[in-house]
Design a protein around this motif. Structure first.
Motif, PDB file in Angstrom:
ATOM      1  N   ARG A 111       0.856  -1.185   0.000  1.00 39.61           N
ATOM      2  CA  ARG A 111       0.000   0.000   0.000  1.00 39.61           C
ATOM      3  C   ARG A 111       0.894   1.238   0.000  1.00 39.61           C
ATOM      4  O   ARG A 111       1.703   1.432   0.916  1.00 39.61           O
ATOM      5  CB  ARG A 111      -0.906  -0.009   1.225  1.00 39.61           C
ATOM      6  CG  ARG A 111      -2.025  -1.037   1.103  1.00 39.61           C
ATOM      7  CD  ARG A 111      -2.931  -1.039   2.311  1.00 39.61           C
ATOM      8  NE  ARG A 111      -4.144  -1.805   2.051  1.00 39.61           N
ATOM      9  CZ  ARG A 111      -4.885  -2.387   2.980  1.00 39.61           C
ATOM     10  NH1 ARG A 111      -4.534  -2.281   4.257  1.00 39.61           N
ATOM     11  NH2 ARG A 111      -5.965  -3.065   2.667  1.00 39.61           N
ATOM     12  N   LEU A 114       1.149   3.429   3.011  1.00 39.92           N
ATOM     13  CA  LEU A 114       1.965   2.939   4.121  1.00 39.92           C
ATOM     14  C   LEU A 114       3.441   2.859   3.738  1.00 39.92           C
ATOM     15  O   LEU A 114       4.247   2.267   4.463  1.00 39.92           O
ATOM     16  CB  LEU A 114       1.476   1.556   4.570  1.00 39.92           C
ATOM     17  CG  LEU A 114       0.044   1.492   5.110  1.00 39.92           C
ATOM     18  CD1 LEU A 114      -0.330   0.054   5.456  1.00 39.92           C
ATOM     19  CD2 LEU A 114      -0.122   2.394   6.328  1.00 39.92           C
ATOM     20  N   HIS A 116       4.899   1.126   1.485  1.00 38.30           N
ATOM     21  CA  HIS A 116       5.355  -0.237   1.261  1.00 38.30           C
ATOM     22  C   HIS A 116       6.182  -0.318  -0.018  1.00 38.30           C
ATOM     23  O   HIS A 116       5.740   0.099  -1.084  1.00 38.30           O
ATOM     24  CB  HIS A 116       4.170  -1.189   1.125  1.00 38.30           C
ATOM     25  CG  HIS A 116       3.525  -1.534   2.421  1.00 38.30           C
ATOM     26  ND1 HIS A 116       2.271  -2.104   2.504  1.00 38.30           N
ATOM     27  CD2 HIS A 116       3.969  -1.431   3.702  1.00 38.30           C
ATOM     28  CE1 HIS A 116       1.967  -2.313   3.774  1.00 38.30           C
ATOM     29  NE2 HIS A 116       2.974  -1.912   4.509  1.00 38.30           N
ATOM     30  N   HIS A 148       6.044  -6.025   6.203  1.00 40.21           N
ATOM     31  CA  HIS A 148       5.566  -6.198   4.833  1.00 40.21           C
ATOM     32  C   HIS A 148       6.512  -7.083   4.034  1.00 40.21           C
ATOM     33  O   HIS A 148       6.090  -7.777   3.104  1.00 40.21           O
ATOM     34  CB  HIS A 148       5.422  -4.831   4.161  1.00 40.21           C
ATOM     35  CG  HIS A 148       5.153  -4.906   2.694  1.00 40.21           C
ATOM     36  ND1 HIS A 148       3.976  -5.407   2.181  1.00 40.21           N
ATOM     37  CD2 HIS A 148       5.912  -4.565   1.620  1.00 40.21           C
ATOM     38  CE1 HIS A 148       4.014  -5.365   0.862  1.00 40.21           C
ATOM     39  NE2 HIS A 148       5.175  -4.881   0.496  1.00 40.21           N
ATOM     40  N   ASP A 168       2.039  -5.027  13.247  1.00 43.33           N
ATOM     41  CA  ASP A 168       1.826  -4.355  11.964  1.00 43.33           C
ATOM     42  C   ASP A 168       0.437  -3.732  11.954  1.00 43.33           C
ATOM     43  O   ASP A 168      -0.483  -4.239  12.598  1.00 43.33           O
ATOM     44  CB  ASP A 168       1.962  -5.343  10.808  1.00 43.33           C
ATOM     45  CG  ASP A 168       2.351  -4.665   9.500  1.00 43.33           C
ATOM     46  OD1 ASP A 168       1.519  -3.879   8.979  1.00 43.33           O
ATOM     47  OD2 ASP A 168       3.458  -4.892   9.000  1.00 43.33           O
ATOM     48  N   ASP A 170      -1.207  -3.380   9.081  1.00 43.35           N
ATOM     49  CA  ASP A 170      -1.891  -3.948   7.920  1.00 43.35           C
ATOM     50  C   ASP A 170      -2.423  -5.336   8.273  1.00 43.35           C
ATOM     51  O   ASP A 170      -1.661  -6.308   8.354  1.00 43.35           O
ATOM     52  CB  ASP A 170      -0.912  -4.024   6.738  1.00 43.35           C
ATOM     53  CG  ASP A 170      -1.603  -4.337   5.424  1.00 43.35           C
ATOM     54  OD1 ASP A 170      -2.734  -4.883   5.463  1.00 43.35           O
ATOM     55  OD2 ASP A 170      -1.029  -4.041   4.363  1.00 43.35           O
ATOM     56  N   ASP A 171      -3.739  -5.437   8.463  1.00 46.97           N
ATOM     57  CA  ASP A 171      -4.341  -6.720   8.832  1.00 46.97           C
ATOM     58  C   ASP A 171      -4.127  -7.790   7.768  1.00 46.97           C
ATOM     59  O   ASP A 171      -4.101  -8.987   8.079  1.00 46.97           O
ATOM     60  CB  ASP A 171      -5.838  -6.536   9.094  1.00 46.97           C
ATOM     61  CG  ASP A 171      -6.126  -5.984  10.482  1.00 46.97           C
ATOM     62  OD1 ASP A 171      -5.762  -6.663  11.455  1.00 46.97           O
ATOM     63  OD2 ASP A 171      -6.698  -4.891  10.591  1.00 46.97           O
ATOM     64  N   ARG A 172      -3.976  -7.390   6.517  1.00 49.35           N
ATOM     65  CA  ARG A 172      -3.752  -8.381   5.455  1.00 49.35           C
ATOM     66  C   ARG A 172      -2.432  -9.117   5.666  1.00 49.35           C
ATOM     67  O   ARG A 172      -2.332 -10.333   5.467  1.00 49.35           O
ATOM     68  CB  ARG A 172      -3.740  -7.701   4.089  1.00 49.35           C
ATOM     69  CG  ARG A 172      -4.978  -6.884   3.748  1.00 49.35           C
ATOM     70  CD  ARG A 172      -4.716  -6.094   2.463  1.00 49.35           C
ATOM     71  NE  ARG A 172      -3.473  -5.366   2.574  1.00 49.35           N
ATOM     72  CZ  ARG A 172      -2.683  -5.062   1.536  1.00 49.35           C
ATOM     73  NH1 ARG A 172      -3.006  -5.432   0.313  1.00 49.35           N
ATOM     74  NH2 ARG A 172      -1.555  -4.389   1.722  1.00 49.35           N
ATOM     75  N   ILE A 173      -1.398  -8.357   6.062  1.00 48.48           N
ATOM     76  CA  ILE A 173      -0.083  -8.956   6.303  1.00 48.48           C
ATOM     77  C   ILE A 173      -0.160  -9.926   7.475  1.00 48.48           C
ATOM     78  O   ILE A 173       0.380 -11.042   7.428  1.00 48.48           O
ATOM     79  CB  ILE A 173       0.955  -7.862   6.585  1.00 48.48           C
ATOM     80  CG1 ILE A 173       1.145  -6.956   5.352  1.00 48.48           C
ATOM     81  CG2 ILE A 173       2.290  -8.470   7.011  1.00 48.48           C
ATOM     82  CD1 ILE A 173       1.704  -7.663   4.152  1.00 48.48           C
ATOM     83  N   TRP A 188      -1.779  -6.735  16.103  1.00 46.72           N
ATOM     84  CA  TRP A 188      -2.116  -5.510  15.386  1.00 46.72           C
ATOM     85  C   TRP A 188      -1.653  -4.304  16.199  1.00 46.72           C
ATOM     86  O   TRP A 188      -1.794  -4.273  17.438  1.00 46.72           O
ATOM     87  CB  TRP A 188      -3.618  -5.382  15.157  1.00 46.72           C
ATOM     88  CG  TRP A 188      -3.937  -4.113  14.420  1.00 46.72           C
ATOM     89  CD1 TRP A 188      -3.984  -3.934  13.076  1.00 46.72           C
ATOM     90  CD2 TRP A 188      -4.220  -2.834  14.991  1.00 46.72           C
ATOM     91  NE1 TRP A 188      -4.274  -2.634  12.762  1.00 46.72           N
ATOM     92  CE2 TRP A 188      -4.424  -1.925  13.923  1.00 46.72           C
ATOM     93  CE3 TRP A 188      -4.313  -2.360  16.310  1.00 46.72           C
ATOM     94  CZ2 TRP A 188      -4.720  -0.575  14.129  1.00 46.72           C
ATOM     95  CZ3 TRP A 188      -4.598  -1.016  16.511  1.00 46.72           C
ATOM     96  CH2 TRP A 188      -4.805  -0.140  15.430  1.00 46.72           C
ATOM     97  N   ASP A 190      -1.118   0.215  15.482  1.00 48.18           N
ATOM     98  CA  ASP A 190      -0.746   1.449  14.802  1.00 48.18           C
ATOM     99  C   ASP A 190       0.283   2.092  15.713  1.00 48.18           C
ATOM    100  O   ASP A 190      -0.044   2.550  16.810  1.00 48.18           O
ATOM    101  CB  ASP A 190      -1.963   2.355  14.620  1.00 48.18           C
ATOM    102  CG  ASP A 190      -1.641   3.598  13.800  1.00 48.18           C
ATOM    103  OD1 ASP A 190      -0.501   4.109  13.930  1.00 48.18           O
ATOM    104  OD2 ASP A 190      -2.505   4.068  13.046  1.00 48.18           O
ATOM    105  N   ALA A 374      -7.882   1.852  10.011  1.00 50.09           N
ATOM    106  CA  ALA A 374      -7.642   0.500  10.516  1.00 50.09           C
ATOM    107  C   ALA A 374      -7.846   0.403  12.016  1.00 50.09           C
ATOM    108  O   ALA A 374      -8.057  -0.687  12.556  1.00 50.09           O
ATOM    109  CB  ALA A 374      -6.226   0.047  10.162  1.00 50.09           C
TER     110      ALA A 374
END
Length: 501
Positions: A111, A114, A116, A148, A168, A170-173, A188, A190, A374
């Motif tokens: 992203r 972020l 990345h 990431h 992280d 980013d919940d996807r990571i 998780w 921030d 997020a």
């Protein structure tokens, strides 16, 4: 500019240009991106050199014609560059490298908001190898402050004896890391709002943060916060050879943390992208001193939300607080940044997430800055009150991550305003989930155990309840709802169903 004049004007830094010329004359075809990554030289510098030489092209690839290479022999860099400290180990881990190549290819796309930029599989493997070459790892604990690049997976593959935790935003990571089932603990966070309470006392931390002074200072400070007093932070940071003033700003941010520089490995990290900085970054090894703790505390007292180079939370973005109207709500507590004229007591977002706010509040109003979407479910989970209203900078077009809170509350989305009202389901699994999510700062397994015993009317013992939970959700032992990755919250009802006797 004529080639020899260009190389001469570069002075001692002319070795970069000579390295590029050497590659262009070796007979292979090159793309611009490959040249940038191979030589760790900025795209702009290489483009200047390419304009000064005659090239032959094959699609997007190019080289200096073989017949012309003798003209450049006196300008070539014949000596090899600095030795890679672990390059000689890479051939022994070919299977690991192939697996990392596949994992990185399938990982969630970066992203840009972020910052990345993906490190190469070779870089990720060499990070793991360097850890083992420099430190005694058996029994050690590693904290990945953002991941990431999937460094955590490389470390677990090369050094399975190391306990690895990833934090992280980013919940996807986090979901992708858990899918690999390599024993990585995921949390998780921030980092602008805090470090999870369960993430402490690590021996090592590694981070590849946003390359701004604000981003570097914050990520390194959070890494230090999660370390033992004698730990180390490994930091990836790169800057263009054309911008030493920016590198100085970043290093000043590090110096303000009173760290000792144990080592800097030049151009150790290589990336797919980031061509403005040569698709490369140095690797720093930083050690805290007795003066680091107070410096970290002072740095974290002044954390801002703008730490990235792009997007709504970039350091160049327009800052300033959004204009918020409370409407028909008369809150008992304000969370976040609010106009000073409002009379209610208030608390910072980071404080709100860090610990249960004293007393149950009748109604809470939370101002959510741009770029912190997020955090929405976590801001709700931190509340002990029956009614929470979220004020967003932009309309929320779907409930998205808030759907995971269905066992806890009813959600009403009205553009940029979201009302959250506590409600209790009437089925056993729903009641258990409600009890777990109601204790945002408590360990999920503890609340789960108590709820199972209550639902069984005392028929279950504590040990029997614990065994059911560990079978259904082995990840829940020391995890709190606030620290839980979103996929853990989303699948909680199914795990609870599986735990019911």
């Amino acid at each position: 500019m004529e080639l020899r004049e260009l190389v001469g004007a570069a002075g001692v830094d002319g070795r970069r240009l000579r390295h590029v010329l050497t590659l262009l004359c070796d007979g292979r075809w090159w793309t611009l991106g490959d040249l940038v990554r191979e030589t760790a030289t900025s795209r702009r510098t290489i483009e200047e050199l390419l304009r000064a030489v005659e090239l032959e092209r094959n699609g997007e690839r190019f080289r200096i014609p073989l017949a012309h290479t003798p003209e450049y022999q006196d300008l070539l860099a014949m000596a090899p560059g600095p030795e890679d400290p672990v390059g000689h180990l890479v051939p022994h881990y070919r299977t690991v490298l192939e697996r990392l190549e596949a994992l990185i290819a399938k990982a969630p796309r970066g992203r840009h908001t972020l910052d990345h930029v993906a490190a190469t599989p070779d870089t990720v493997l060499r990070r793991a190898l360097l850890l083992g070459a420099r430190f005694w790892l058996p029994g050690s604990r590693l904290l990945c402050v953002g991941d990431h690049d999937l460094t955590s997976l490389a470390v677990r593959m090369v050094h399975p004896e190391v306990e690895v935790t990833v934090v992280d935003i980013d919940d996807r990571i986090l979901a992708y890391l858990d899918e690999q089932d390599l024993g990585v603990r995921t949390r998780w966070a921030d980092l602008r709002l805090g470090l999870p309470g369960s993430v402490r006392e690590h021996d090592l931390a590694i981070t590849d943060p946003p390359y701004t002074p604000e981003g570097i200072g914050l990520f390194v400070a959070r890494g230090l916060e999660g370390l033992k007093a004698d730990g180390r932070v490994l930091l990836a940071y790169g800057a263009s050879e054309r911008t030493p003033a920016l590198a100085l700003k970043v290093q000043n941010a590090l110096s303000s943390l009173n760290l000792s520089y144990e080592a800097i490995y030049p151009d150790f990290n290589r990336y797919f992208g980031a061509e403005a900085i040569g698709s490369a970054a140095d690797l720093y090894i930083l050690r805290p001193t007795t003066k680091t703790g107070p410096a970290v505390a002072a740095r974290l007292e002044s954390v801002g939300t703008a730490i990235y180079t792009q997007g709504p939370q970039s350091v160049e973005a327009e800052t300033g607080h959004q204009a918020i109207e409370l409407g028909d709500l008369e809150p008992d507590l304000l969370v976040g940044e609010w106009p000073k004229a409002l009379p209610q007591p208030r608390v910072k977002l980071g404080t709100w997430l860090a610990k249960p706010y004293l007393g149950k509040q009748g109604a809470v109003a939370i101002a959510v800055p741009a770029g912190l979407e997020a955090a929405l479910p976590r801001l709700v989970l931190a509340a002990q009150s029956a009614h929470v209203r979220l004020y967003l900078p932009e309309p929320l077009h779907s409930r998205g991550p808030l759907e995971a809170l269905a066992p806890l509350c009813e959600i009403d989305v009205r553009g940029a305003v979201v009302d959250v009202t506590r409600s209790t389901p009437d089925d056993p699994a729903g009641r258990i989930a409600h009890r777990i999510l109601s204790r945002g700062h408590g360990k999920m397994a503890n609340a789960w155990r108590e709820a199972l015993i209550a639902e069984s009317a005392g028929a279950l013992t504590k040990n029997e309840a614990r065994a059911l939970i560990r079978h259904a959700a082995p990840w829940a032992d020391d995890l709190t709802p606030l620290e839980a990755p979103l996929h853990r919250l989303t699948t909680l009802p199914a795990a609870i169903d599986a735990s019911l006797p």
